[in-house]
Write a protein that holds these residues in place. Sequence first.
Motif, PDB file in Angstrom:
ATOM      1  N   TYR A   1       0.833  -1.196   0.000  1.00 16.27           N
ATOM      2  CA  TYR A   1       0.000   0.000   0.000  1.00 16.27           C
ATOM      3  C   TYR A   1       0.871   1.251   0.000  1.00 16.27           C
ATOM      4  CZ  TYR A   1      -3.986  -2.974   1.129  1.00 16.27           C
ATOM      5  OH  TYR A   1      -4.973  -3.929   1.093  1.00 16.27           O
ATOM      6  N   ILE A   2       0.568   2.183  -0.912  1.00 11.59           N
ATOM      7  CA  ILE A   2       1.278   3.450  -0.912  1.00 11.59           C
ATOM      8  C   ILE A   2       0.688   4.349   0.172  1.00 11.59           C
ATOM      9  CG2 ILE A   2       1.708   3.239  -3.379  1.00 11.59           C
ATOM     10  CD1 ILE A   2      -0.379   5.455  -3.834  1.00 11.59           C
ATOM     11  N   GLN A   3       1.410   5.402   0.528  1.00 10.29           N
ATOM     12  CA  GLN A   3       0.913   6.355   1.514  1.00 10.29           C
ATOM     13  C   GLN A   3      -0.208   7.195   0.908  1.00 10.29           C
ATOM     14  OE1 GLN A   3       5.084   7.860   2.250  1.00 10.29           O
ATOM     15  NE2 GLN A   3       4.267   8.015   4.332  1.00 10.29           N
ATOM     16  N   PRO A   4      -1.240   7.518   1.666  1.00 11.22           N
ATOM     17  CA  PRO A   4      -2.310   8.381   1.148  1.00 11.22           C
ATOM     18  C   PRO A   4      -1.762   9.714   0.639  1.00 11.22           C
ATOM     19  CG  PRO A   4      -2.966   7.391   3.233  1.00 11.22           C
ATOM     20  CD  PRO A   4      -1.513   7.067   3.048  1.00 11.22           C
ATOM     21  N   GLY A   5      -2.226  10.128  -0.539  1.00 13.77           N
ATOM     22  CA  GLY A   5      -1.777  11.397  -1.110  1.00 13.77           C
ATOM     23  C   GLY A   5      -0.389  11.354  -1.715  1.00 13.77           C
ATOM     24  N   LYS A   6       0.169  10.167  -1.945  1.00 14.96           N
ATOM     25  CA  LYS A   6       1.512  10.030  -2.512  1.00 14.96           C
ATOM     26  C   LYS A   6       1.472   9.175  -3.782  1.00 14.96           C
ATOM     27  CE  LYS A   6       3.842  12.084   0.906  1.00 14.96           C
ATOM     28  NZ  LYS A   6       4.687  13.272   0.727  1.00 14.96           N
ATOM     29  N   PRO A   7       0.812   9.642  -4.846  1.00 18.60           N
ATOM     30  CA  PRO A   7       0.709   8.828  -6.067  1.00 18.60           C
ATOM     31  C   PRO A   7       2.053   8.536  -6.714  1.00 18.60           C
ATOM     32  CG  PRO A   7      -0.015  11.080  -6.481  1.00 18.60           C
ATOM     33  CD  PRO A   7       0.147  10.945  -4.994  1.00 18.60           C
ATOM     34  N   GLN A   8       3.089   9.360  -6.410  1.00 18.76           N
ATOM     35  CA  GLN A   8       4.404   9.102  -6.990  1.00 18.76           C
ATOM     36  C   GLN A   8       4.983   7.770  -6.506  1.00 18.76           C
ATOM     37  OE1 GLN A   8       3.642  11.591  -4.963  1.00 18.76           O
ATOM     38  NE2 GLN A   8       5.236  12.018  -3.437  1.00 18.76           N
ATOM     39  N   GLN A   9       4.472   7.253  -5.399  1.00 18.68           N
ATOM     40  CA  GLN A   9       4.937   5.949  -4.922  1.00 18.68           C
ATOM     41  C   GLN A   9       4.391   4.808  -5.783  1.00 18.68           C
ATOM     42  OE1 GLN A   9       3.924   5.709  -0.755  1.00 18.68           O
ATOM     43  NE2 GLN A   9       5.304   7.369  -0.177  1.00 18.68           N
ATOM     44  N   ASN A  10       3.458   5.136  -6.653  1.00 20.35           N
ATOM     45  CA  ASN A  10       2.935   4.156  -7.609  1.00 20.35           C
ATOM     46  C   ASN A  10       3.125   4.716  -9.020  1.00 20.35           C
ATOM     47  OD1 ASN A  10       1.806   1.729  -8.284  1.00 20.35           O
ATOM     48  ND2 ASN A  10      -0.274   2.234  -7.675  1.00 20.35           N
ATOM     49  N   ALA A  11       4.325   5.222  -9.281  1.00 18.04           N
ATOM     50  CA  ALA A  11       4.589   6.027 -10.474  1.00 18.04           C
ATOM     51  C   ALA A  11       4.429   5.251 -11.773  1.00 18.04           C
ATOM     52  CB  ALA A  11       5.998   6.612 -10.390  1.00 18.04           C
ATOM     53  N   TYR A  12       4.751   3.959 -11.789  1.00 19.46           N
ATOM     54  CA  TYR A  12       4.659   3.207 -13.041  1.00 19.46           C
ATOM     55  C   TYR A  12       3.225   3.158 -13.556  1.00 19.46           C
ATOM     56  CZ  TYR A  12       9.365   1.574 -11.848  1.00 19.46           C
ATOM     57  OH  TYR A  12      10.692   1.511 -11.540  1.00 19.46           O
ATOM     58  N   ILE A  13       2.283   2.837 -12.689  1.00 17.90           N
ATOM     59  CA  ILE A  13       0.889   2.743 -13.124  1.00 17.90           C
ATOM     60  C   ILE A  13       0.313   4.135 -13.371  1.00 17.90           C
ATOM     61  CG2 ILE A  13      -0.157   2.753 -10.827  1.00 17.90           C
ATOM     62  CD1 ILE A  13      -1.261   0.473 -13.709  1.00 17.90           C
ATOM     63  N   GLU A  14       0.774   5.150 -12.626  1.00 14.49           N
ATOM     64  CA  GLU A  14       0.293   6.511 -12.857  1.00 14.49           C
ATOM     65  C   GLU A  14       0.730   7.002 -14.235  1.00 14.49           C
ATOM     66  OE1 GLU A  14      -1.736   8.294 -11.110  1.00 14.49           O
ATOM     67  OE2 GLU A  14      -1.870   7.047  -9.311  1.00 14.49           O
ATOM     68  N   ARG A  15       1.961   6.705 -14.625  1.00 19.17           N
ATOM     69  CA  ARG A  15       2.445   7.085 -15.968  1.00 19.17           C
ATOM     70  C   ARG A  15       1.679   6.305 -17.032  1.00 19.17           C
ATOM     71  NH1 ARG A  15       2.943   8.433 -20.125  1.00 19.17           N
ATOM     72  NH2 ARG A  15       4.719   9.220 -21.341  1.00 19.17           N
ATOM     73  N   TYR A  16       1.417   5.048 -16.768  1.00 20.78           N
ATOM     74  CA  TYR A  16       0.651   4.220 -17.694  1.00 20.78           C
ATOM     75  C   TYR A  16      -0.772   4.768 -17.850  1.00 20.78           C
ATOM     76  CZ  TYR A  16      -1.759  -0.034 -19.315  1.00 20.78           C
ATOM     77  OH  TYR A  16      -2.529  -0.950 -20.004  1.00 20.78           O
TER      78      TYR A  16
END
Length: 211
Positions: free
Chosen positions: A144-159
Motif C-alpha cells: 500500500y502506498i501512503q495516502p496522497g503520494k501517487p508518486q509511490q505508484n509512479a509506473y501505473i500513474e504514468r501508464y
Amino acid sequence: GFGLCFLHLRNVKGFGWNHKRVYRIYRELELNMRIKPRKRLQREKPEPLVVPEAPNEVWSMDFMADQLADGRAFRTLNVLDDFNREGLAIEVDFSLPAERVVRALDQIIAWRGKPLAIRVDNGPEYVSGRLQTWAEKAGIGLLYIQPGKPQQNAYIERYNRTVRTEWLGRYHFESIEDVQDHATKWLWTYNNERPNMGIGGMTPIQKLTAA
C-alpha cells in the motif's frame, strides 16, 4: 514525437535508417510542430521506484473513471507488470467491486503466473477484507502506498496517463462493450508495437522476451 517514431521504425519494424534521415523526412511531413508546454509547478522530487529484476516480481494496479456518450459513468481497472511495463489487463464496467478485482486477477494469473506482490493505493476495493483474504491465501503481498503520494505508484500513474491520452480521452463511447473493444485492441498495440522510453526504447514484449 520523433523519439518514439524513430524507435518504432528501428526496434519494432527493423529498418536500418539513421536518425538524421528519419528526422529529415519527419520535418518534410511537418510532424515537428512544437506544442507550447504548460507551466509546471515545482514539486519535491520523489524517490525513484526500485525496478524489479524479473517478471512477476511486482505488479501495479489502479482505477480510472470516464463517461459514455450518454453520460453514464464507468471505470477501468488497469494492471501492469513493473518489470517490463507490460499492460496485463484493462477491465471495464460500470462497477468494479473487490470481488470483480479478484476475478480479474485470477484470470491474469491463470496465463501469466502469480506475482510476489501487487502495489496499490488505499481505495476501498483494495483495503477490503475480500481482497486481503484472497492475497493472503494466494501468498501475494499487497504493497500500500501512503495516502496522497501517487508518486509511490509512479509506473501505473504514468501508464494511466498514456491510456488517457492515446485512446480513453479521444473517443465518445456508446457502450461498455465499445470501451472494452478499444481497450483490448490498444493494449495489444501498447505491448507489442509501442516503444517504451522507460525501458530503453523497447516494447514491453521485447523486454519480456529478452528476459
